[in-house]
Design an enzyme around this catalytic site. Structure first.
Site, mmCIF file in Angstrom:
data_model
loop_
_atom_site.group_PDB
_atom_site.id
_atom_site.type_symbol
_atom_site.label_atom_id
_atom_site.label_comp_id
_atom_site.label_asym_id
_atom_site.label_seq_id
_atom_site.Cartn_x
_atom_site.Cartn_y
_atom_site.Cartn_z
ATOM 1 N N GLU A 185 0.796 -1.232 0.000
ATOM 2 C CA GLU A 185 0.000 0.000 0.000
ATOM 3 C C GLU A 185 0.827 1.281 0.000
ATOM 4 O OE1 GLU A 185 -2.992 -0.058 3.058
ATOM 5 O OE2 GLU A 185 -4.009 -1.767 2.180
ATOM 6 N N GLU A 397 -5.744 -8.364 0.524
ATOM 7 C CA GLU A 397 -6.386 -7.936 1.779
ATOM 8 C C GLU A 397 -7.838 -7.621 1.504
ATOM 9 O OE1 GLU A 397 -4.713 -4.649 4.034
ATOM 10 O OE2 GLU A 397 -2.679 -5.461 3.815
#
Ligand SMILES: *[C@@H]1O[C@H](CO)[C@@H](O)[C@H](O)[C@H]1NC(C)=O
Ligand SMILES: *[C@@H]1O[C@H](CO)[C@@H](O)[C@H](O)[C@H]1NC(C)=O
Ligand SMILES: *[C@@H]1O[C@H](CO)[C@@H](O)[C@H](O)[C@H]1NC(C)=O
Ligand SMILES: *[C@@H]1O[C@H](CO)[C@@H](O)[C@H](O)[C@H]1NC(C)=O
Length: 487
Positions: A185, A397
């Protein structure tokens, strides 16, 4: 768009007999964690200090419950229990991360910590003994503080230092680890950390864009190290995990649709276009918008650092699959006159002057930003295919947060069920989604939320030194789902 009517029929049928929804044999299920959020042992042995260690110790008021990650889930000592949980769930893979300052106390590759090295060896070997594939994130936000002091991702040298670190990791563990995620991320690590967390944040985005460019170069160099030096003998895969918030237009007006697409390029494209698109480099809408805003603000140059042609070539195509973290969706619109703007990631796109908001009809998990809109994952996946072609997609995720002690987590079960139903529809539509990772295997230190937000399949009792892990109802649900391979 031609598939829409047929799809609607399929979706309504599937609802009435949801239990028939079967996952293809090649689809894999896993769960994830990250070093900083679970390991604790922050100053044990020769471990170096990471940027979040420093930040939290210096500014404890930034963490909503005033806690820190010094002990967290104590997984540095309780790794055998973690493996046992992964086995209880029947996970096919476990995604975890390596702490850069634990493995390389100074950040540099010329001093490898024996204890750090052994810790990850034990974890990897223990998982493999149980038949669980390790998927390893090389960097999940724990920048060595010594590098952060030099600017961290904003320093152009970081891409060489990161590639050297990646080489150490591949050479220590590449014989057993076949799936690598270089960086987790970057959107949050750049836009949030440099845009909102650092005390020295600027009025306009400067640091986040410097970070953005260097993080892409760092990923690319680490990819090439694997490709050239390790792939021939280890035959693994490498990607980077991006955080994708699906963005929908607030209305069907052309203006809102164009704004939503531009916002997708700002939040997602800025970290994916250079790697996954045919042409590489920045998305043109981003380049134009930042150049225009910078000029209006009186800057000499655009605040978006340009890529050289050589850099574009270096980054383009550095992937073996697409790793996607996805939780939620936002609606995109222009600010209303005299509207008070909250300038933060997931509420406002600065250089586009676009407001992001939740639809009031969507339920929200404990964490304020996790509005539940299951169709969003399918719409997001369809957009990826439309942008980047038929790339393999691994969902690295997806998860739901609750608050307080709560073993009966029906809302989490519904969330996983409804999102996975949409994933099955994506597969039905011909998108190559090959796996799903639940975030997270157990409650952990959720950054500025401390221990308040609980995303775990296992509840962790942070009030006792044993950090007892107890399966929630969702752990049983997930184990059953993996066993049956159907919803
Ligand atoms: C490590 O940090 C803890 C606080 O989490 C502190 O009590 C302890 O003294 C530190 N140990 C060393 C060796 O610095
Ligand atoms: C590596 O770093 C540790 C801790 O900082 C230090 O004690 C050790 O001497 C260093 N080793 C080498 C070979 O530089
Ligand atoms: C936009 O159009 C779609 C399809 O016609 C419709 O389902 C949707 O409700 C419209 N959205 C808005 C916000 O008007
Ligand atoms: C999906 O991706 C995997 C891994 O790259 C590949 O083996 C498989 O053939 C792909 N399937 C389709 C339908 O494209």
């Amino acid at each position: 768009m031609l598939w829409l009517p047929a799809l609607i029929i399929w979706a309504s049928v599937s609802h009435s007999c949801g239990s028939d929804l079967q996952f293809p044999s090649w689809f894999k299920f896993g769960a994830a964690s990250a070093a900083f959020q679970v390991e604790g042992a922050w100053n044990v042995s020769d471990k170096g200090e990471g940027k979040w260690d420093r930040l939290i110790h210096r500014y404890p008021e930034m963490i909503t419950d005033g806690s820190n990650a010094d002990v967290a889930c104590n997984s540095y000592y309780l790794w055998e229990r973690d493996i046992e949980m992964a086995a209880e769930l029947g996970l096919q893979f476990y995604r975890f991360s390596i702490s850069w300052p634990r493995l390389l106390p100074t950040g540099f590759a010329n001093n490898i910590s024996e204890d750090g090295k052994n810790y990850y060896n034990k974890l990897i070997d223990g998982l493999l003994e149980k038949g669980i594939e390790p998927i390893v994130t090389i960097y999940h936000w724990d920048m060595p503080q010594m590098f952060q002091d030099l600017g961290g991702w904003a320093n152009p040298k970081i891409s060489d230092w990161f590639a050297e670190y990646a080489r150490v990791v591949y050479s220590l563990y590449g014989d057993r680890v076949k799936n690598w995620i270089t960086i987790n991320e970057p959107l949050v690590d750049c836009d949030f950390y440099y845009g909102e967390v650092l005390a020295a944040k600027q009025e306009h985005f400067v640091g986040p864009y410097m970070c953005n460019k260097n993080v892409l170069l760092s990923h690319a160099k680490a990819y090439h190290v694997y490709d050239q030096e390790f792939r021939p003998k280890y035959k693994g895969k490498v990607s980077l995990a991006n955080h994708l918030v699906w963005l929908k237009p607030y209305s069907n007006s052309t203006e809102d649709q164009e704004l939503a697409e531009a916002a997708r390029q700002f939040l997602t494209g800025r970290y994916t276009h250079a790697v996954f698109s045919k042409e590489g480099g920045w998305p043109s809408v981003v380049e134009e918008a930042v150049a225009k805003a910078s000029k209006e603000q009186g800057y000499q140059d655009t605040r978006l650092p340009p890529f050289t042609q050589e850099e574009i070539e270096l980054i383009r195509g550095t992937y073996d699959y697409f790793a996607m973290n996805h939780y939620t969706t936002r609606l995109v619109r222009k600010p209303r006159s005299s509207e008070e703007i909250v300038r933060s990631l997931f509420t406002y796109v600065e250089d586009l002057d676009a407001v992001l908001e939740m639809d009031p009809s969507w339920p929200v998990g404990y964490t304020w930003y996790t509005a539940v809109y299951p169709e969003g994952i399918r719409e997001q996946i369809a957009w990826l295919k439309q942008q980047y072609g038929n790339v393999e997609i691994l969902i690295t995720e997806n998860g739901y947060s609750t608050g307080g002690s709560n073993l009966d987590d029906d809302a989490r079960i519904s969330y996983v069920n409804d999102y996975l139903e949409q994933v099955l529809l994506s597969i039905e539509e011909g998108v190559n989604v090959t796996g799903y990772t639940y975030w997270t295997i157990m409650d952990n230190f959720e950054w500025t939320d401390g221990y308040n937000s609980k995303f775990g399949l296992y509840e962790v009792d942070f009030s006792v030194p044993e950090r007892t892990r107890t399966p929630r109802k969702s752990a049983q649900y997930y184990a059953q789902l993996i066993k049956k391979r159907s919803l």
